[in-house]
Design a protein around this motif. Structure first.
Motif, short mmCIF file in Angstrom:
data_model
loop_
_atom_site.label_atom_id
_atom_site.label_comp_id
_atom_site.label_asym_id
_atom_site.label_seq_id
_atom_site.Cartn_x
_atom_site.Cartn_y
_atom_site.Cartn_z
N PRO A 151 -21.87 -25.49 20.67
CA PRO A 151 -22.25 -26.94 20.86
C PRO A 151 -20.64 -27.41 19.95
N HIS A 152 -20.10 -26.90 19.09
CA HIS A 152 -19.47 -27.41 17.89
C HIS A 152 -17.65 -26.93 18.81
N ILE A 153 -18.21 -25.88 19.02
CA ILE A 153 -16.20 -25.06 19.88
C ILE A 153 -16.23 -26.00 21.57
N SER A 154 -17.53 -26.29 22.19
CA SER A 154 -18.08 -26.35 23.49
C SER A 154 -16.65 -27.28 24.58
N GLN A 155 -15.57 -28.01 23.89
CA GLN A 155 -14.82 -28.95 23.80
C GLN A 155 -13.37 -28.50 23.82
N ARG A 156 -13.34 -27.60 23.55
CA ARG A 156 -11.86 -26.66 22.94
C ARG A 156 -11.96 -25.06 23.73
N SER A 157 -13.31 -24.37 23.79
CA SER A 157 -13.05 -23.87 24.60
C SER A 157 -14.45 -23.50 25.00
N GLN A 158 -14.24 -22.74 26.03
CA GLN A 158 -15.69 -22.34 27.14
C GLN A 158 -16.75 -21.09 26.39
N THR A 159 -18.08 -21.65 26.29
CA THR A 159 -18.95 -20.12 25.59
C THR A 159 -19.26 -19.85 26.98
N GLU A 160 -18.72 -20.15 28.44
CA GLU A 160 -20.02 -19.44 28.74
C GLU A 160 -18.28 -18.81 30.39
N ALA A 161 -17.60 -18.34 29.55
CA ALA A 161 -16.15 -17.98 30.33
C ALA A 161 -16.51 -16.93 30.95
N VAL A 162 -16.97 -15.91 30.32
CA VAL A 162 -17.02 -14.62 31.47
C VAL A 162 -17.91 -14.58 32.65
N THR A 163 -18.02 -14.11 33.35
CA THR A 163 -18.22 -14.55 34.76
C THR A 163 -18.36 -13.44 35.75
N PHE A 164 -19.46 -13.48 36.87
CA PHE A 164 -19.46 -11.85 37.77
C PHE A 164 -20.03 -12.54 38.80
N LEU A 165 -19.66 -11.45 39.03
CA LEU A 165 -19.81 -11.98 41.33
C LEU A 165 -21.80 -11.34 41.25
N ALA A 166 -22.40 -12.38 41.38
CA ALA A 166 -23.76 -12.12 41.91
C ALA A 166 -24.35 -11.09 43.07
N ASN A 167 -24.97 -10.56 42.69
CA ASN A 167 -25.54 -9.25 43.83
C ASN A 167 -26.32 -9.81 44.57
N HIS A 168 -26.52 -10.50 45.20
CA HIS A 168 -26.63 -11.06 46.53
C HIS A 168 -25.74 -11.35 47.02
N ASP A 169 -26.55 -11.95 48.99
CA ASP A 169 -25.04 -12.04 50.33
C ASP A 169 -23.97 -13.42 50.20
N ASP A 170 -24.20 -13.84 48.96
CA ASP A 170 -23.85 -15.33 48.87
C ASP A 170 -22.39 -14.87 48.52
N SER A 171 -21.04 -14.91 48.71
CA SER A 171 -19.65 -14.28 48.92
C SER A 171 -19.41 -15.30 47.41
N ARG A 172 -19.83 -16.21 47.17
CA ARG A 172 -19.48 -17.27 46.15
C ARG A 172 -19.90 -17.18 44.96
N ALA A 173 -20.96 -16.81 45.14
CA ALA A 173 -21.93 -16.78 43.71
C ALA A 173 -21.28 -16.13 42.50
N LEU A 174 -21.62 -16.86 41.74
CA LEU A 174 -21.28 -16.07 39.74
C LEU A 174 -22.40 -16.33 39.17
N TYR A 175 -22.34 -15.52 38.03
CA TYR A 175 -23.49 -16.12 37.30
C TYR A 175 -22.90 -15.54 35.91
#
Length: 375
Positions: A151-175
């Protein structure tokens, strides 16, 4: 007490730094113990006060009712070699607590350094400038961020920056995997702790085990080794690009995420992490972005917009850095990106900061989609 303990632990390494640098490390350490929201006001490097005044300022600026707790004792910063799995650290720029999972050896292409003619990387088609850039090996680390500090760094650096493509048919879905980050070697301020679980993160005890006979006393479990091996193609950090314009340094790290089929065509995905750092004394604000995206299929796309990821961050001596991640997709296995950020000064004038050109390359062996972190 916490500030004193951390100062004592750092004394062995402070002598290796100049006075200005040492002040910065002490201020990050002092205020990171409690991670209160007032941390940016206490950076000694910004105030330029003598040591005694700085210490009084830190102690007197603590909000009433706040208590600083000891998190550990600093160790000497490594000038050579790398940090091992299980190394605890404070981030020297964003101030969060973290732990090293494993290292990456990347090629750093620094456009601020004039290279010789050999061992250099050519410009992509249409990119600004004409000079080639030499790459040198640089160590980064995959790390876990302590969730108490997010919570103390969220305004300066994203804490959910490492993303992956999801394992299903939606080609744009990320997690995303919350609290996972990449940290450069020079951003590591190592420390040790007597706690057996010093970092709060849902993956800490899945990935690491306490072993007091080792240094550092946290070793990798088989689950970490298996997760690293299985997800290596989508985690791998290979190239880092850096350029400075008028004291604003931009660092870009691209990552290949994989390929998906959509409407009888192949769509290739990348994420890219960008850090902006104000190396000067002037307060500035990012106002606009301007991207040029070239695809191997022959298309050239121009993207303009306000700010980045919905924000227009201010960069000052107190809070000099902002880091974010975004995504791009192409209907070709490779391409290039470059562009500029429009920066505004306090007097209302503007200047453009160059974004170093970087390649978008897909892995030749594009196997199954990433496995995430289910076990």
């Amino acid at each position: 007490m916490a500030a004193s303990a951390l100062r004592r632990g750092l004394l062995s390494s402070v002598s290796k730094y100049n006075k200005k640098h040492a002040h910065r490390i002490l201020s990050v350490a002092d205020t990171s113990c409690g991670f209160e929201a007032y941390r940016p006001r206490l950076l000694c490097r910004a105030c330029g006060l003598p040591d005694a005044v700085q210490q009084r300022r830190f102690m007197s600026s603590r909000p009433e009712g706040k208590i600083l707790a000891t998190v550990g004792v600093f160790e000497a910063v490594k000038q050579h070699g790398k940090y091992e799995t299980g190394q605890l650290f404070l981030h020297s720029v964003f101030g969060y607590r973290g732990i090293v999972l494993f290292p990456w050896h990347a090629r750093l292409y620094d456009r601020d350094i004039t290279p010789p003619m050999s061992d250099s990387k050519p410009e992509p088609p249409g990119a600004h400038g004409s000079k080639e850039v030499k790459g040198k090996t640089h160590t980064y680390y995959q790390v876990l961020i302590d969730t108490r500090d997010c919570p103390h760094i969220s305004q300066r650096s994203q804490t959910e920056a490492v993303t992956f493509l999801a394992n299903h048919d939606d080609s744009r879905a990320l997690y995303a995997i919350p609290g996972l980050d990449y940290v450069s070697h020079e951003d590591i301020l190592p420390y040790n702790s007597t706690e057996q679980v010093p970092i709060q993160h849902e993956l800490f005890e899945r990935f690491l085990m306490y072993n007091p006979s080792k240094t550092p006393p946290f070793t990798a479990r088989d689950t970490l080794k298996a997760w690293q091996e299985k997800n290596h193609p989508w985690l791998e950090l290979s190239d880092v690009h850096r350029e400075t314009t008028e004291n604003i340094r931009v660092t870009v790290i691209p990552f290949y995420m994989g390929m998906r089929e959509a409407q009888n065509s192949h769509v290739y995905w990348w994420r890219y992490c960008i850090r902006l750092e104000n190396l000067g004394n002037e307060v500035v604000q990012l106002r606009e972005r301007h991207w040029r995206i070239f695809s191997l299929s022959g298309t050239l796309e121009t993207v303009r917009g306000r700010g980045v990821v919905g924000r227009e961050p201010v960069l000052s001596k107190e809070q000099p850095a902002f880091q974010y991640s975004s995504h791009v997709s192409l209907q070709a296995p490779s391409g290039h990106m470059w562009g500029t950020f429009r920066i505004e000064r306090t007097d209302g004038s503007h200047f453009d900061v160059r974004i170093p050109p970087f390649s978008l390359e897909s892995n030749k062996d594009d196997k199954a989609p990433p496995a995430g972190y289910t076990f």
